[in-house]
Structures are given as structure tokens and as C-alpha cells.
Design a protein around this motif. Structure first.
Motif, PDB file in Angstrom:
ATOM      1  N   ARG A 276      27.145  43.486 -34.948  1.00  0.00           N
ATOM      2  CA  ARG A 276      27.150  44.732 -34.632  1.00  0.00           C
ATOM      3  C   ARG A 276      26.422  45.632 -35.850  1.00  0.00           C
ATOM      4  O   ARG A 276      26.692  45.601 -36.951  1.00  0.00           O
ATOM      5  CB  ARG A 276      28.805  45.257 -34.407  1.00  0.00           C
ATOM      6  N   ALA A 277      25.631  46.591 -35.159  1.00  0.00           N
ATOM      7  CA  ALA A 277      24.596  47.087 -36.409  1.00  0.00           C
ATOM      8  C   ALA A 277      25.178  48.714 -35.941  1.00  0.00           C
ATOM      9  O   ALA A 277      24.790  49.202 -34.867  1.00  0.00           O
ATOM     10  CB  ALA A 277      23.367  47.059 -35.794  1.00  0.00           C
ATOM     11  N   LEU A 278      25.410  49.218 -37.309  1.00  0.00           N
ATOM     12  CA  LEU A 278      25.789  50.869 -37.264  1.00  0.00           C
ATOM     13  C   LEU A 278      24.607  51.423 -37.709  1.00  0.00           C
ATOM     14  O   LEU A 278      23.723  51.319 -38.702  1.00  0.00           O
ATOM     15  CB  LEU A 278      27.028  50.875 -38.343  1.00  0.00           C
ATOM     16  N   VAL A 279      24.321  52.392 -36.893  1.00  0.00           N
ATOM     17  CA  VAL A 279      23.042  53.445 -37.391  1.00  0.00           C
ATOM     18  C   VAL A 279      23.544  54.820 -37.442  1.00  0.00           C
ATOM     19  O   VAL A 279      24.535  55.141 -36.431  1.00  0.00           O
ATOM     20  CB  VAL A 279      21.874  52.984 -36.255  1.00  0.00           C
ATOM     21  N   ARG A 280      22.725  55.614 -38.119  1.00  0.00           N
ATOM     22  CA  ARG A 280      23.153  56.899 -38.049  1.00  0.00           C
ATOM     23  C   ARG A 280      22.469  57.671 -36.799  1.00  0.00           C
ATOM     24  O   ARG A 280      23.131  58.679 -36.309  1.00  0.00           O
ATOM     25  CB  ARG A 280      22.481  57.910 -39.283  1.00  0.00           C
ATOM     26  N   THR A 281      21.438  57.229 -36.283  1.00  0.00           N
ATOM     27  CA  THR A 281      20.558  58.178 -35.270  1.00  0.00           C
ATOM     28  C   THR A 281      20.260  56.966 -34.041  1.00  0.00           C
ATOM     29  O   THR A 281      19.894  55.896 -34.603  1.00  0.00           O
ATOM     30  CB  THR A 281      19.313  58.923 -35.587  1.00  0.00           C
ATOM     31  N   ASP A 282      20.377  57.257 -32.797  1.00  0.00           N
ATOM     32  CA  ASP A 282      19.891  56.281 -31.733  1.00  0.00           C
ATOM     33  C   ASP A 282      18.596  56.835 -31.474  1.00  0.00           C
ATOM     34  O   ASP A 282      18.243  57.769 -30.498  1.00  0.00           O
ATOM     35  CB  ASP A 282      20.851  56.738 -30.535  1.00  0.00           C
ATOM     36  N   ASP A 283      17.645  55.942 -32.322  1.00  0.00           N
ATOM     37  CA  ASP A 283      16.239  56.208 -31.990  1.00  0.00           C
ATOM     38  C   ASP A 283      15.365  55.114 -31.505  1.00  0.00           C
ATOM     39  O   ASP A 283      16.034  53.839 -31.321  1.00  0.00           O
ATOM     40  CB  ASP A 283      15.689  57.027 -33.128  1.00  0.00           C
ATOM     41  N   GLU A 284      14.157  55.032 -31.873  1.00  0.00           N
ATOM     42  CA  GLU A 284      13.504  53.785 -31.670  1.00  0.00           C
ATOM     43  C   GLU A 284      13.786  52.425 -32.780  1.00  0.00           C
ATOM     44  O   GLU A 284      13.544  51.161 -32.299  1.00  0.00           O
ATOM     45  CB  GLU A 284      11.744  53.913 -31.948  1.00  0.00           C
ATOM     46  N   ARG A 285      14.326  52.961 -33.667  1.00  0.00           N
ATOM     47  CA  ARG A 285      14.926  51.784 -34.522  1.00  0.00           C
ATOM     48  C   ARG A 285      16.102  51.124 -34.175  1.00  0.00           C
ATOM     49  O   ARG A 285      16.366  49.928 -34.197  1.00  0.00           O
ATOM     50  CB  ARG A 285      14.931  52.251 -36.049  1.00  0.00           C
TER      51      ARG A 285
ATOM     52  N   MET B  71      37.967  30.232 -40.714  1.00  0.00           N
ATOM     53  CA  MET B  71      37.314  31.522 -40.512  1.00  0.00           C
ATOM     54  C   MET B  71      36.703  31.561 -39.163  1.00  0.00           C
ATOM     55  O   MET B  71      35.879  30.347 -39.002  1.00  0.00           O
ATOM     56  CB  MET B  71      36.366  31.926 -41.644  1.00  0.00           C
ATOM     57  N   SER B  72      36.721  32.632 -38.351  1.00  0.00           N
ATOM     58  CA  SER B  72      35.838  32.445 -37.144  1.00  0.00           C
ATOM     59  C   SER B  72      34.565  33.264 -37.347  1.00  0.00           C
ATOM     60  O   SER B  72      34.552  34.486 -37.926  1.00  0.00           O
ATOM     61  CB  SER B  72      36.844  33.454 -36.172  1.00  0.00           C
ATOM     62  N   ILE B  73      33.587  32.678 -36.690  1.00  0.00           N
ATOM     63  CA  ILE B  73      32.264  33.326 -36.589  1.00  0.00           C
ATOM     64  C   ILE B  73      32.148  34.033 -35.140  1.00  0.00           C
ATOM     65  O   ILE B  73      31.134  34.597 -34.807  1.00  0.00           O
ATOM     66  CB  ILE B  73      31.269  32.483 -36.866  1.00  0.00           C
ATOM     67  N   ASN B  74      33.159  34.018 -34.280  1.00  0.00           N
ATOM     68  CA  ASN B  74      32.974  34.367 -32.942  1.00  0.00           C
ATOM     69  C   ASN B  74      33.018  35.864 -32.689  1.00  0.00           C
ATOM     70  O   ASN B  74      32.509  36.533 -32.093  1.00  0.00           O
ATOM     71  CB  ASN B  74      34.092  33.989 -32.075  1.00  0.00           C
ATOM     72  N   ALA B  75      33.698  36.473 -34.017  1.00  0.00           N
ATOM     73  CA  ALA B  75      33.845  38.057 -33.944  1.00  0.00           C
ATOM     74  C   ALA B  75      32.485  38.575 -34.387  1.00  0.00           C
ATOM     75  O   ALA B  75      31.771  37.866 -35.380  1.00  0.00           O
ATOM     76  CB  ALA B  75      34.874  38.471 -34.884  1.00  0.00           C
ATOM     77  N   PRO B  76      32.212  39.890 -33.985  1.00  0.00           N
ATOM     78  CA  PRO B  76      30.760  40.257 -34.432  1.00  0.00           C
ATOM     79  C   PRO B  76      30.829  40.593 -36.105  1.00  0.00           C
ATOM     80  O   PRO B  76      31.996  41.068 -36.631  1.00  0.00           O
ATOM     81  CB  PRO B  76      30.610  41.523 -33.736  1.00  0.00           C
ATOM     82  N   ILE B  77      29.479  40.613 -36.629  1.00  0.00           N
ATOM     83  CA  ILE B  77      29.392  40.710 -37.952  1.00  0.00           C
ATOM     84  C   ILE B  77      28.987  42.370 -38.123  1.00  0.00           C
ATOM     85  O   ILE B  77      27.806  42.462 -37.600  1.00  0.00           O
ATOM     86  CB  ILE B  77      28.416  40.012 -38.801  1.00  0.00           C
ATOM     87  N   LEU B  78      29.631  42.987 -38.962  1.00  0.00           N
ATOM     88  CA  LEU B  78      29.293  44.577 -38.905  1.00  0.00           C
ATOM     89  C   LEU B  78      28.281  44.574 -39.947  1.00  0.00           C
ATOM     90  O   LEU B  78      28.431  44.105 -41.278  1.00  0.00           O
ATOM     91  CB  LEU B  78      30.250  45.492 -39.254  1.00  0.00           C
ATOM     92  N   VAL B  79      27.051  45.316 -39.676  1.00  0.00           N
ATOM     93  CA  VAL B  79      25.649  45.393 -40.603  1.00  0.00           C
ATOM     94  C   VAL B  79      25.712  46.977 -40.466  1.00  0.00           C
ATOM     95  O   VAL B  79      25.204  47.518 -39.676  1.00  0.00           O
ATOM     96  CB  VAL B  79      24.594  44.692 -40.268  1.00  0.00           C
ATOM     97  N   THR B  80      25.787  47.337 -41.660  1.00  0.00           N
ATOM     98  CA  THR B  80      25.800  49.256 -42.031  1.00  0.00           C
ATOM     99  C   THR B  80      24.363  49.372 -42.453  1.00  0.00           C
ATOM    100  O   THR B  80      23.580  48.553 -43.088  1.00  0.00           O
ATOM    101  CB  THR B  80      26.782  49.783 -42.718  1.00  0.00           C
ATOM    102  N   GLY B  81      23.743  50.509 -42.184  1.00  0.00           N
ATOM    103  CA  GLY B  81      22.628  50.818 -42.780  1.00  0.00           C
ATOM    104  C   GLY B  81      21.428  50.081 -42.061  1.00  0.00           C
ATOM    105  O   GLY B  81      20.531  49.901 -42.687  1.00  0.00           O
ATOM    106  N   ALA B  82      21.694  49.834 -40.752  1.00  0.00           N
ATOM    107  CA  ALA B  82      20.989  48.678 -40.055  1.00  0.00           C
ATOM    108  C   ALA B  82      19.363  49.184 -39.786  1.00  0.00           C
ATOM    109  O   ALA B  82      18.475  48.669 -39.631  1.00  0.00           O
ATOM    110  CB  ALA B  82      21.288  48.364 -38.721  1.00  0.00           C
TER     111      ALA B  82
END
Length: 316
Positions: free
Chosen positions: A35-44, A1-12
Motif C-alpha cells: 500500500r503506497a501512501l502519496v500526497r497527491t494523486d497524479d502521474e506518479r 509473522m504474516s506477509i499477507n497483510a499489505p506493507i505500507l510505504v510512505t513517501g512513495a
């Protein structure tokens, strides 16, 4: 398994609980690509970028957004705040991941109540029923799934904001739980378990982990832990369910879906359905789960503790 690819984290960037954000922080401290998936591009979202994570903006109920976020990722954490479209988002994420066909692990956060649910034994919480159905869909998908079922969080209103408010007012914790027991778990412990699975998924695929705090105890014992951490008396007041709903729940300003879910959680507590104890946190992380006393002492900004975290011994 490769750890070079980004790990997707939803609800970040979720506000309540905040498991996703904690996972991002832990993985980045280990210098793993995220890679963090967010609903809104804000201070968080900016705070996530500050950790070195890549941030993408998208909606978990839109397949094109999920596909874009998952592009190039081989490992994924799926989580979403308590919300009406939760099941739609779960199935959407599963459909996208299944079509990709190259995922090494799909870690799904669920609820410990699911362990006691079946086709003929549900709860009155739509959110809990959606978690149960979501697990079924993920199991049918053929994906390399790991289910992480957490009990009520220490960060939940029950044990954090509402407890802090009543402690500040008159030194009490006011909840309608009667003599029932509970074993709330720290979000950080949950995130550390999930981060461990994401980092080394081989031994975990196909498993279900149930996460609780280090002990299951009634609310008088819980209040004693607050008292020890804060260095002042804290007492539990058992409030009648309807009175508690009128005075606290219905005046909270929370969305109806969330209100309904919390109301059921309170009733299940009163029915002693949260009297659960596991050691999966320690099994995965190598240390005991965080106690209520430790959690309260670590958060003087919320509880006004006079005891510094360093003086609180680790629970065993």
C-alpha cells in the motif's frame, strides 16, 4: 509473522531521492502486497498503481490519514522528503502505529549524520536535527523500529543534476568540498536494504544500519570515476563556498528549508564530515554497494554516457 497483510510505504511518490518509489517497485517484483501512501494523486501515483500497488492519498501530518493508510498493515516504511513538517510527520506516524499496537516492524529512513550527533553536538541543518529528534521519539515509542541511516545520495543535486550540468558545459564538477572525502550511496541500494528488512524483519528489529557507497574518496577521485564511465575527461574544480552558494545554490529555486539543508551538507562535506565507509549494503543485500562509476554509466539519459551499463564491471 504474516506477509499477507499489505506493507505500507510512505513517501512513495517523492521527487528527490525517490526511496519510497524504489521500495514499492522492489516489493511488487517479489509479488508482495504493498500500500503506497502519496500526497497527491497524479502521474506518479498512476505509475505506482501500474506496479500492482494499492495507492492511498493522504497527509503524513494528519493522524486520521495515517490511521486510514495503516489500517490492516503489519509492516511499515516511513520516509518523507526534506521538508519543514518532517518531525511532526514522524511523531504522528509513531503515535498512530503505537496506538495500533500490532506492528511487526517500523522501518525509518534517517541520515548518517545522526550517527555523529548528540544533545551537545548538533549541526546547523534543521532537517538533520529533526532526524535526530525523530529517532529519539521512535525509540521512546516502544515500536519495533529499524533505523536506516543513509549518507548523501548519488541522486542528490551534488552528484546528479548539478554535476551533469557542469560536465555538459565544460567537463567539470564544481563543488566547494576541497580535499575532503565522501562516499555517496545509490538510492536503489538503500531501497533494496529496506525492502529486505520489510520482507524478513525478525533479525533486524532494534538495529541501526549505516549505508554508504563502496569507497570514500576525494572529489578528484570522484571525477575520475565520472571520466571512466563517460569515456571523456572530467575534472574537479574546487569552488569557494560563498561563490558556489551565489552561483549555484541561491539560483536553484529550491525552497528555503531545502536550501538551508543543502548549504549545511556542503559545509559538512568541506569539513570532511562525510568521510564515512560501511559495508551494511553488502551485508544485507549480499552484493557490494553501487560505485559512482556504475551509477553514472547506468544513467546515460542524465550524463550523456557513451558507455553502455553492461560494459561496466561490477565493483568489488
Amino acid at each position: 509473522m504474516s506477509i499477507n497483510a499489505p506493507i505500507l510505504v510512505t513517501g512513495a511518490a517523492g521527487r528527490i531521492g525517490g526511496v519510497g518509489g524504489e521500495i514499492v517497485e522492489i516489493l511488487r517484483k517479489r509479488d508482495l502486497p504493498v500500500r503506497a501512501l502519496v500526497r497527491t494523486d497524479d502521474e506518479r501515483a498512476e505509475a505506482l498503481r501500474a506496479t500492482g500497488a494499492e495507492v492511498v492519498v493522504g497527509d503524513l501530518t494528519r493522524p486520521e490519514d495515517v490511521a486510514r493508510a495503516l489500517e490492516g498493515c503489519r509492516r511499515m516504511y516511513f520516509g518523507m522528503s526534506v521538508s519543514a513538517p518532517y518531525l511532526e510527520a514522524t511523531v504522528t506516524a509513531a503515535a498512530v502505529a503505537r496506538e495500533r499496537g500490532d506492528l511487526e516492524v517500523f522501518v525509518n529512513i534517517s541520515q548518517l549524520t545522526v550517527s555523529e550527533m548528540s544533545l551537545t553536538a548538533m549541526t546547523d541543518s534543521l532537517q538533520q536535527r529533526m532526524h535526530w529528534l525523530g529517532e529519539q521519539a521512535l525509540n521512546w515509542s516502544g515500536l519495533p523500529v529499524v533505523h536506516v541511516r543513509a549518507t548523501v545520495f548519488l541522486q542528490h543535486f551534488f552528484f546528479s543534476q548539478w554535476a551533469a550540468d557542469s560536465i555538459a558545459k565544460d567537463g567539470t564538477i564544481r563543488l566547494p568540498f576541497g580535499a575532503a572525502k565522501t562516499s555517496p550511496v545509490d538510492v536503489r541500494d538503500v531501497a533494496e536494504v529496506i525492502a529486505a528488512v520489510l520482507e524478513h524483519p525478525d533479525a533486524h528489529v532494534g538495529k541501526v544500519y549505516e549505508l554508504t557507497g563502496p569507497r570514500s574518496e576525494d572529489m578528484r577521485a570522484v571525477a575520475a570515476e565520472y571520466s571512466e564511465a563517460l569515456g571523456r575527461p572530467v575534472h574537479y574544480v574546487d569552488v569557494p563556498m560563498e561563490e558556489w552558494q551565489d552561483q549555484v545554490l541561491r539560483t536553484s529555486g529550491l525552497p528555503k528549508h531545502v536550501l538551508d539543508h543543502i548549504r549545511v551538507m556542503a559545509q559538512l562535506h568541506a569539513d570532511n564530515r562525510y568521510d564515512r565507509l560501511t559495508h551494511d549494503v553488502e551485508t544485507i543485500t549480499g552484493r557490494p554497494a553501487t560505485s559512482i562509476r556504475e551509477y553514472v554509466a547506468k544513467h546515460p539519459e542524465l550524463f550523456g554516457s557513451r558507455t553502455q551499463p553492461a560494459t561496466v564491471p561490477e565493483s568489488r
